[in-house]
Scaffold this motif. Sequence first.
Motif, mmCIF file in Angstrom:
data_model
loop_
_atom_site.group_PDB
_atom_site.id
_atom_site.type_symbol
_atom_site.label_atom_id
_atom_site.label_comp_id
_atom_site.label_asym_id
_atom_site.label_seq_id
_atom_site.Cartn_x
_atom_site.Cartn_y
_atom_site.Cartn_z
ATOM 1 N N PRO A 139 33.536 42.483 51.484
ATOM 2 C CA PRO A 139 32.315 43.247 51.787
ATOM 3 C C PRO A 139 32.666 44.655 52.275
ATOM 4 O O PRO A 139 33.741 44.860 52.860
ATOM 5 C CB PRO A 139 31.665 42.424 52.899
ATOM 6 N N PRO A 140 31.806 45.660 52.035
ATOM 7 C CA PRO A 140 30.447 45.556 51.509
ATOM 8 C C PRO A 140 30.363 45.488 49.990
ATOM 9 O O PRO A 140 29.267 45.359 49.447
ATOM 10 C CB PRO A 140 29.807 46.854 52.014
ATOM 11 N N ALA A 141 31.491 45.609 49.281
ATOM 12 C CA ALA A 141 31.457 45.459 47.821
ATOM 13 C C ALA A 141 31.122 44.015 47.468
ATOM 14 O O ALA A 141 31.458 43.089 48.211
ATOM 15 C CB ALA A 141 32.804 45.856 47.223
ATOM 16 N N ASN A 142 30.466 43.814 46.339
ATOM 17 C CA ASN A 142 30.219 42.450 45.869
ATOM 18 C C ASN A 142 30.581 42.292 44.389
ATOM 19 O O ASN A 142 30.326 41.257 43.792
ATOM 20 C CB ASN A 142 28.760 42.033 46.104
ATOM 21 N N ARG A 143 31.173 43.338 43.812
ATOM 22 C CA ARG A 143 31.602 43.295 42.419
ATOM 23 C C ARG A 143 33.003 43.903 42.298
ATOM 24 O O ARG A 143 33.342 44.818 43.040
ATOM 25 C CB ARG A 143 30.636 44.077 41.517
ATOM 26 N N THR A 144 33.775 43.370 41.387
ATOM 27 C CA THR A 144 35.063 43.961 41.043
ATOM 28 C C THR A 144 34.974 44.485 39.621
ATOM 29 O O THR A 144 34.629 43.736 38.702
ATOM 30 C CB THR A 144 36.199 42.935 41.137
ATOM 31 N N ASN A 145 35.279 45.754 39.445
ATOM 32 C CA ASN A 145 35.217 46.338 38.108
ATOM 33 C C ASN A 145 36.243 45.691 37.185
ATOM 34 O O ASN A 145 37.395 45.498 37.557
ATOM 35 C CB ASN A 145 35.487 47.841 38.161
ATOM 36 N N SER A 146 35.795 45.393 35.988
ATOM 37 C CA SER A 146 36.693 44.962 34.919
ATOM 38 C C SER A 146 36.527 45.965 33.781
ATOM 39 O O SER A 146 35.451 46.554 33.634
ATOM 40 C CB SER A 146 36.319 43.552 34.458
ATOM 41 N N PHE A 147 37.584 46.169 33.009
ATOM 42 C CA PHE A 147 37.533 47.213 31.987
ATOM 43 C C PHE A 147 38.089 46.704 30.667
ATOM 44 O O PHE A 147 38.926 45.801 30.635
ATOM 45 C CB PHE A 147 38.365 48.429 32.418
ATOM 46 N N ILE A 148 37.604 47.299 29.602
ATOM 47 C CA ILE A 148 38.261 47.152 28.301
ATOM 48 C C ILE A 148 38.691 48.545 27.860
ATOM 49 O O ILE A 148 37.876 49.469 27.801
ATOM 50 C CB ILE A 148 37.341 46.522 27.238
ATOM 51 N N ILE A 149 39.995 48.698 27.601
ATOM 52 C CA ILE A 149 40.533 49.968 27.113
ATOM 53 C C ILE A 149 41.330 49.711 25.841
ATOM 54 O O ILE A 149 41.742 48.581 25.570
ATOM 55 C CB ILE A 149 41.438 50.660 28.160
ATOM 56 N N GLY A 150 41.570 50.772 25.082
ATOM 57 C CA GLY A 150 42.359 50.666 23.853
ATOM 58 C C GLY A 150 41.546 51.099 22.654
ATOM 59 O O GLY A 150 40.402 50.673 22.479
ATOM 60 N N ASP A 151 42.108 51.978 21.841
ATOM 61 C CA ASP A 151 41.432 52.445 20.638
ATOM 62 C C ASP A 151 41.236 51.294 19.656
ATOM 63 O O ASP A 151 41.924 50.262 19.720
ATOM 64 C CB ASP A 151 42.241 53.567 19.974
ATOM 65 N N ASP A 152 40.325 51.491 18.710
ATOM 66 C CA ASP A 152 39.980 50.418 17.775
ATOM 67 C C ASP A 152 41.169 49.954 16.940
ATOM 68 O O ASP A 152 41.231 48.791 16.546
ATOM 69 C CB ASP A 152 38.843 50.878 16.852
ATOM 70 N N ASP A 153 42.117 50.861 16.667
ATOM 71 C CA ASP A 153 43.286 50.481 15.865
ATOM 72 C C ASP A 153 44.496 50.145 16.730
ATOM 73 O O ASP A 153 45.621 50.058 16.227
ATOM 74 C CB ASP A 153 43.639 51.605 14.884
ATOM 75 N N GLN A 154 44.254 49.952 18.031
ATOM 76 C CA GLN A 154 45.321 49.649 18.985
ATOM 77 C C GLN A 154 45.033 48.315 19.688
ATOM 78 O O GLN A 154 43.981 47.708 19.490
ATOM 79 C CB GLN A 154 45.431 50.762 20.025
ATOM 80 N N VAL A 155 45.988 47.896 20.523
ATOM 81 C CA VAL A 155 45.779 46.690 21.324
ATOM 82 C C VAL A 155 44.696 46.963 22.365
ATOM 83 O O VAL A 155 44.745 47.962 23.083
ATOM 84 C CB VAL A 155 47.085 46.272 22.024
ATOM 85 N N LYS A 156 43.708 46.088 22.427
ATOM 86 C CA LYS A 156 42.644 46.220 23.428
ATOM 87 C C LYS A 156 42.960 45.323 24.625
ATOM 88 O O LYS A 156 43.268 44.145 24.465
ATOM 89 C CB LYS A 156 41.291 45.843 22.826
ATOM 90 N N TYR A 157 42.848 45.921 25.813
ATOM 91 C CA TYR A 157 43.147 45.206 27.049
ATOM 92 C C TYR A 157 41.884 44.950 27.852
ATOM 93 O O TYR A 157 41.078 45.864 28.069
ATOM 94 C CB TYR A 157 44.116 46.011 27.915
ATOM 95 N N LEU A 158 41.743 43.711 28.314
ATOM 96 C CA LEU A 158 40.728 43.358 29.300
ATOM 97 C C LEU A 158 41.423 43.366 30.661
ATOM 98 O O LEU A 158 42.374 42.617 30.881
ATOM 99 C CB LEU A 158 40.146 41.980 29.001
ATOM 100 N N ILE A 159 40.949 44.209 31.560
ATOM 101 C CA ILE A 159 41.625 44.419 32.838
ATOM 102 C C ILE A 159 40.845 43.757 33.974
ATOM 103 O O ILE A 159 39.637 43.949 34.110
ATOM 104 C CB ILE A 159 41.778 45.937 33.115
ATOM 105 N N ASP A 160 41.546 42.964 34.775
ATOM 106 C CA ASP A 160 41.011 42.342 35.992
ATOM 107 C C ASP A 160 39.695 41.594 35.793
ATOM 108 O O ASP A 160 38.689 41.866 36.463
ATOM 109 C CB ASP A 160 40.822 43.413 37.083
ATOM 110 N N PRO A 161 39.671 40.601 34.906
ATOM 111 C CA PRO A 161 38.449 39.791 34.790
ATOM 112 C C PRO A 161 38.352 38.830 35.969
ATOM 113 O O PRO A 161 39.243 38.014 36.176
ATOM 114 C CB PRO A 161 38.656 39.045 33.473
ATOM 115 N N SER A 162 37.281 38.927 36.752
ATOM 116 C CA SER A 162 37.214 38.090 37.965
ATOM 117 C C SER A 162 35.782 37.740 38.358
ATOM 118 O O SER A 162 35.371 37.994 39.494
ATOM 119 C CB SER A 162 37.901 38.811 39.126
ATOM 120 N N PRO A 163 34.989 37.166 37.463
ATOM 121 C CA PRO A 163 33.651 36.712 37.873
ATOM 122 C C PRO A 163 33.758 35.651 38.952
ATOM 123 O O PRO A 163 34.749 34.917 39.025
ATOM 124 C CB PRO A 163 33.049 36.157 36.582
ATOM 125 N N ARG A 164 32.739 35.571 39.814
ATOM 126 C CA ARG A 164 32.858 34.753 41.022
ATOM 127 C C ARG A 164 32.657 33.256 40.799
ATOM 128 O O ARG A 164 33.080 32.440 41.621
ATOM 129 C CB ARG A 164 31.850 35.234 42.062
#
Length: 444
Positions: A201-226
């Motif tokens: 607290p006081p945060a209640n969400r953790t950012n998760s990201f998808i990065i990577g160009d369409d012709d590159q490896v795509k990464y899902l970063i920090d997936p953490s739903p509660r």
Amino acid sequence: MRESVSAVFTTEDQIFFIKRQNYLAVFPGYYATPGGKVDQSDNTEALPGDIWPAHIKPQILHALIREVKEELNYDLLEAIAKGEVLRIDDIGLAITPEFNPYRFKNYYIKIMLKKPHEFDIDLNEVEFGEWNTPANLIERYRAGHVLAVPPAVTLLKTFAENPQHATPIEMTLPHDPETEVPMIESIYGVRQYLPLSHTFPPANRTNSFIIGDDDQVKYLIDPSPRDEAELEKFIKSVSKVGFDRIFITHHHPDHYEFSRDIALRFKVPMEMSQFTYTIIGAEYFKGIEITLRKEGDVITKSLGHDVRVYEVPGHDEGQLALAPDNMSWFLVGDLIQTIGTVVIGGPEGDMQKYFHSLNRVIDLNPKNLIPSHGIIIGGTNKLVQTLKHRQEREDQIKELLGLGRSLNEILEVIYVGLKPELLPYAMKTIEAHITKINNEAKIP
């Protein structure tokens, strides 16, 4: 919910945008249209003439007049009288989504001028302002050079298609909160997902990201739903884009909870530091291909630029950050937060390394910072202020230690009024500062 108003100045083919100063508390470094909060003192009397949108309440329009005068030194009433203003239209209402701590109901009012006006901008709030075509600004956004909230991007896209657009635009974030988690793309190519998580607290969400160009490896970063319900929403959302690998920035549970389930379901590998892998434990990753990452590794490309791994210990010994080589952004994890404060302490925390990591990223001077909690922000001002704050805390602790104060007495002085449940974390931070002080005292 507070109300605000934005002035969308246009001509036949151009639009006026500003870039907010990086040191502002709200949306630092963002491209936006001028405007601000509606005050209780704003006049509620109807404005004369038929140029004003009749369905917009007068208080909003008076706030518009005031904000334009304050930010741009432009007298809108005088401009109307002189015939500089061709028309004024309501072009949309944007309500800040519930995940953002700065919530407003913002009215966008289009003010079409005969020709571009050279505004006298308030440099305390605005770094610069420019007239440009919406198409050019959208092109710059898609090249990763513009940081903007979703309604501003929607605005530019709409005007790029039709510079004469004069009717309300749908500004609502396109997601169903019952079945999906929100996704925003304030920096093009960095999709930011905001699942509810078991975070501090006081945060209640953790950012998760998808990065990577369409012709590159795509990464899902920090997936953490509660929980499992949030997991299903999260999976529905990220599946629209897809990903090839999962990257964990560090071992705190609010950054990897359910990552194993996601990896097994999608049959994708996971990547992290050696420290993170060791602390979480091999058993957790059973059946999953693991790649251990270190300083300097290139993992993918973002808008054509190599994305590298940076080791940024301090908050956590094994924390990794990511950034493209052009430094258009730097994903700092929990190095800083824009909601709450970072705890430094415990076996994985090191205040000396934390200071070093802050200084290192400041020296790299990325254009934007991407934290794990809160919104993306422009510039390194937040890092500079965090470092300054930590140094001030350390100076206080040194002084109190010199007076012979105990740890509890130091806690009471420095963190007066802190909520009781947060005191153990404050004590960890004090202890981390004392360890740093003692270690540096030993250096000849």
